[in-house]
Motif scaffolding. Structure first.
Motif: not given
Length: 473
Positions: A115-119, A135-142
């Protein structure tokens, strides 16, 4: 162990080093971890930007199934070892590089980061991406823009354990380097502290030997640091104590001799008078000799007491304003017969009738008497003595110069030492025990003035001392 210098020094240094090591390792590991994670986030966002630009080109060309874009997506996923998803404007996944496991193509993602990336925001977080992963993952949204409108998003999930493995490898290398450094520090510290301990033990042994009277015991060190300077000072102290001990022995021997001689004479003459060996009519002569010897003993005792008081700063000077030139004339008059008997060419150089100084007249008389008497003793017939006064910058400089045999370079080093028995200090008549020049120096020092001697063998000697001028007339 902790009772020795080596043990205490090593323990303190080791504990300090260990604490610093733990702090440094903790800080370094945190910095390294943050650096790798931040760097990985930046790389993921940069790849997202590239994919976003590629997507826009494909979108404008209306070829969303373009093989080039699919290839770019797959290659990037493998390069950064991450899962890449492309979302449309409805938050649905229409590209997913997941090879094994369940693909999310066609699924709508309702994650807060979506929701934040579409803002229009670029987002990054560490977590399980809404429990999608175990398990933990690193996530990026662009965000993917078309003009001012967000028409999609690039989501990248990178497995944290893989990154952690790389970070752990760096941790191990860092830990190994620090452990090697710590071991080297411990070894060098122990060797250094042991060396210092051995040096201090040697210094302690030498000082103990000196305290027990072995003044020939010296410390041999080749270093020029503080410990080397301490060793040099201890050696210098030992040499000075050895000189003092020699002086003490000489003093005992000399004082014994100088007291024994007159006492022997006194005892002999008194005994001879008592037992009648010396007839009554001749007793007066020998009683006068006894009187002279007692006066000699009295003067000797007084000189020793005066010098001791001078060195202990217990003599109170009675300073007055008096005419120095008049005083010098009186003293020379006392030596007139000795000067005539030796046929000495005596000269008094003064440029004014009166010269007032502010000093203890009695003590300065003693200085002048000792120096002039010493000069007369060493002069041979036809030699010269010059007494001169010179006014310089608020002071008067008094010099007593003789053309006698002079003082050897070796003796002049010790001329001011009390009980020094070079011929110069004792005089040709061998009377006295070498206190005269010591008393002279102490009297001048008590006036906060200076006295110097200049001499050359075969060319004579000059003594020069200063006195403050009087401002009263």
């Amino acid at each position: 162990m902790f009772k020795t210098f080596t043990g205490r020094f090593f323990a303190i240094y080791a504990m300090t080093t260990l604490v610093i090591f733990l702090l440094l390792f903790g800080v370094l590991t945190q910095i390294i971890s943050n650096y790798f994670i931040e760097n990985h986030y930046n790389m993921m966002l940069e790849e997202s930007r590239i994919l976003s630009d590629q997507f826009i080109e494909t979108y404008k060309a209306r070829t969303l199934t373009d093989l080039n874009f699919n290839y770019q997506l797959t290659a990037t996923s493998r390069y950064i070892d991450s899962r890449i998803m492309i979302l449309d404007e409805n938050h649905r996944v229409f590209k997913d590089t997941q090879v094994t496991g369940k693909s999310l193509v066609g699924h709508k993602l309702n994650h807060p980061i979506v929701r934040s990336v579409f803002e229009g925001k670029q987002m990054s977080e560490t977590g399980t991406f809404g429990d999608l992963y175990d398990q933990l993952v690193l996530t990026t949204a662009y965000p993917i823009y078309s003009g001012d409108r967000v028409i999609g998003a690039v989501i990248i999930n990178s497995p944290y354990p893989t990154l952690r493995e790389n970070i752990n490898n760096i941790y191990q290398m860092t830990l190994f380097s620090l452990l090697v450094l710590l071991a080297a520090t411990f070894i060098s510290t122990y060797v250094y502290s042991k060396s210092i301990s051995n040096t201090i033990s040697e210094l302690n042994d030498r000082v103990q030997a000196i305290a027990n009277g072995d003044f020939s015991s010296h410390v041999i060190l080749s270093t020029d640091n503080e410990i080397g300077q301490l060793a040099n000072n201890i050696n210098h102290m030992a040499s000075e104590l050895e000189k003092l001990e020699d002086m003490r022995k000489d003093f005992i021997a000399n004082i014994s001799h100088d007291f024994r001689s007159p006492l022997t004479s006194i005892k002999g003459f008194v005994q001879a008078i008592l037992d009648g060996t010396i007839p009554y009519e001749r007793q007066g002569k020998y009683l006068n000799i006894v009187l002279d010897e007692t006066e000699r003993l009295t003067k000797l005792t007084n000189d020793i007491l005066l010098l001791t008081k001078m060195e202990n700063n217990t003599v109170q000077l009675n300073k007055t304003h008096y005419d120095l030139h008049q005083d010098i004339r009186k003293i020379l008059f006392q030596f007139e017969q000795k000067i005539l008997d030796k046929r000495i060419d005596f000269t008094l150089l003064i440029d004014q009738q009166e010269l007032f100084v502010f000093a203890d007249m009695n003590q300065i008389q003693r200085v002048l008497t000792n120096l002039i008497d010493n000069a007369i003793k060493f002069c041979s017939p036809e030699d010269t003595i010059i007494v001169e006064t010179t006014v310089l910058s608020g002071k008067v400089e008094v010099s007593i110069k003789d053309s006698g045999p002079g003082i050897s370079e070796e003796d002049i080093k010790y001329i001011w030492d009390r009980f020094h028995k070079a011929d110069r200090s004792r005089g040709k008549d061998k009377k006295g025990i070498g206190l005269g020049l010591s008393i002279v120096r102490e009297i001048v020092k008590a006036h906060n003035e200076t006295i110097d001697v200049y001499s050359q063998e075969g060319k004579g000697t000059t003594f020069v001392f200063t006195l403050p001028l009087s401002h009263h007339t």
